[in-house]
Design a protein around this motif. Structure first.
Motif, PDB file in Angstrom:
ATOM      1  N   VAL A  18     -25.704 -24.643   5.415  1.00  0.00           N
ATOM      2  CA  VAL A  18     -24.739 -24.087   6.363  1.00  0.00           C
ATOM      3  C   VAL A  18     -23.328 -24.565   6.031  1.00  0.00           C
ATOM      4  O   VAL A  18     -22.370 -23.768   6.005  1.00  0.00           O
ATOM      5  CB  VAL A  18     -25.118 -24.479   7.805  1.00  0.00           C
ATOM      6  N   ALA A  22     -20.116 -22.384   4.794  1.00  0.00           N
ATOM      7  CA  ALA A  22     -18.874 -22.468   5.563  1.00  0.00           C
ATOM      8  C   ALA A  22     -17.704 -22.895   4.678  1.00  0.00           C
ATOM      9  O   ALA A  22     -16.571 -22.439   4.879  1.00  0.00           O
ATOM     10  CB  ALA A  22     -19.047 -23.451   6.719  1.00  0.00           C
ATOM     11  N   ASP A  25     -16.080 -20.055   3.321  1.00  0.00           N
ATOM     12  CA  ASP A  25     -15.521 -19.167   4.350  1.00  0.00           C
ATOM     13  C   ASP A  25     -16.333 -17.883   4.517  1.00  0.00           C
ATOM     14  O   ASP A  25     -15.801 -16.851   4.929  1.00  0.00           O
ATOM     15  CB  ASP A  25     -14.067 -18.816   4.015  1.00  0.00           C
ATOM     16  N   ILE A  26     -17.641 -17.963   4.190  1.00  0.00           N
ATOM     17  CA  ILE A  26     -18.514 -16.802   4.376  1.00  0.00           C
ATOM     18  C   ILE A  26     -18.912 -16.696   5.841  1.00  0.00           C
ATOM     19  O   ILE A  26     -18.935 -15.608   6.426  1.00  0.00           O
ATOM     20  CB  ILE A  26     -19.755 -16.907   3.471  1.00  0.00           C
ATOM     21  N   ILE A  27     -19.276 -17.834   6.409  1.00  0.00           N
ATOM     22  CA  ILE A  27     -19.508 -17.918   7.853  1.00  0.00           C
ATOM     23  C   ILE A  27     -18.737 -19.112   8.373  1.00  0.00           C
ATOM     24  O   ILE A  27     -18.418 -20.037   7.606  1.00  0.00           O
ATOM     25  CB  ILE A  27     -21.003 -18.078   8.201  1.00  0.00           C
ATOM     26  N   GLY A  28     -18.439 -19.110   9.635  1.00  0.00           N
ATOM     27  CA  GLY A  28     -17.775 -20.268  10.210  1.00  0.00           C
ATOM     28  C   GLY A  28     -16.432 -20.548   9.560  1.00  0.00           C
ATOM     29  O   GLY A  28     -15.653 -19.638   9.280  1.00  0.00           O
ATOM     30  N   SER A  29     -16.215 -21.824   9.260  1.00  0.00           N
ATOM     31  CA  SER A  29     -14.926 -22.252   8.728  1.00  0.00           C
ATOM     32  C   SER A  29     -15.120 -23.500   7.869  1.00  0.00           C
ATOM     33  O   SER A  29     -16.029 -24.297   8.124  1.00  0.00           O
ATOM     34  CB  SER A  29     -13.985 -22.576   9.900  1.00  0.00           C
ATOM     35  N   TRP A  32     -15.857 -26.910   9.369  1.00  0.00           N
ATOM     36  CA  TRP A  32     -17.173 -27.375   9.825  1.00  0.00           C
ATOM     37  C   TRP A  32     -17.576 -28.669   9.124  1.00  0.00           C
ATOM     38  O   TRP A  32     -18.145 -29.558   9.745  1.00  0.00           O
ATOM     39  CB  TRP A  32     -18.224 -26.293   9.578  1.00  0.00           C
TER      40      TRP A  32
END
Length: 208
Positions: A18, A22, A25-29, A32
């Motif tokens: 995860v 992140a 920058d694919i999900i979240g930020s 993280w």
């Protein structure tokens, strides 16, 4: 390989997966990972009472949570390949529950020695303290087997010297960005638990 060890490695892999996604920058930020370090890494400043924890009981929890986090995917892979290899061997000796308990004890031992010796404001993460705890346990069991059978102890000493030299080389290659103190603490904790549990009692029993 016990399911308990797979679950532990899988949980660390999920966390790192995860955070790695992140980071891109694919999900979240990308923030993280910084938050994970802030809340879960071992902080020498908190240990030395030079900074306040950001959440209640962080000063205690970080002795274990730091081992579940890694700096990047390569760091995770390196630690867990060794963890699985040695952990599979130890699980056959101490059982699936104790091998997880050994991980926790070694992680705490590594963090404790790191806190006592290191003087830094940087976060410390990774399962390498627990990895060295597994190695310390393995070598302690082998030490007792060799002692009981009247075999030479030179291989044990050679392994310890080799580990120390490897740590020294990697320390300089990484410009000091390696928590050798945690490796030392984990190894000592694993060695101690190998003596306390004494898992090998039969003369014919031996580690591969």
């Amino acid at each position: 390989m016990p399911a308990s060890l797979w679950l532990l490695v899988g949980a660390m892999g999920l966390i790192e997966g995860v955070l790695s996604i992140a980071d891109r920058d694919i999900i979240g930020s990308p923030m993280w990972r910084y938050l994970a370090l802030e809340y879960g890494a071992f902080w020498d400043l908190i240990f030395d009472d030079l900074a306040d924890p950001v959440w209640p009981y962080q000063g205690l929890a970080m002795f274990l949570t730091h081992a579940l986090l890694h700096g990047d995917l390569a760091h995770y892979v390196l630690n867990n390949v060794i963890l699985l290899a040695v952990g599979k061997l130890l699980a056959g000796v101490v059982g699936p529950f104790r091998v997880i308990l050994l991980f926790a004890i070694s992680a705490v031992g590594g963090a404790l020695v790191y806190g006592l010796i290191a003087a830094t404001d940087a976060p410390m993460v990774g399962a390498s303290g627990a990895v060295f705890g597994f190695i310390g346990f393995w070598k302690q069991v082998e030490f007792r087997i060799r002692l009981r059978r009247g075999l030479s102890l030179r291989p044990i000493g050679g392994m310890v010297v080799a580990l120390a030299l490897a740590n020294l080389v990697v320390y300089f290659l990484l410009d000091g960005r390696m928590a050798w103190e945690a490796h030392l603490g984990g190894f000592l904790a694993g060695w101690l638990m190998g003596w306390v549990w004494r898992p090998v009692s039969r003369d014919g029993a031996a580690l591969p």
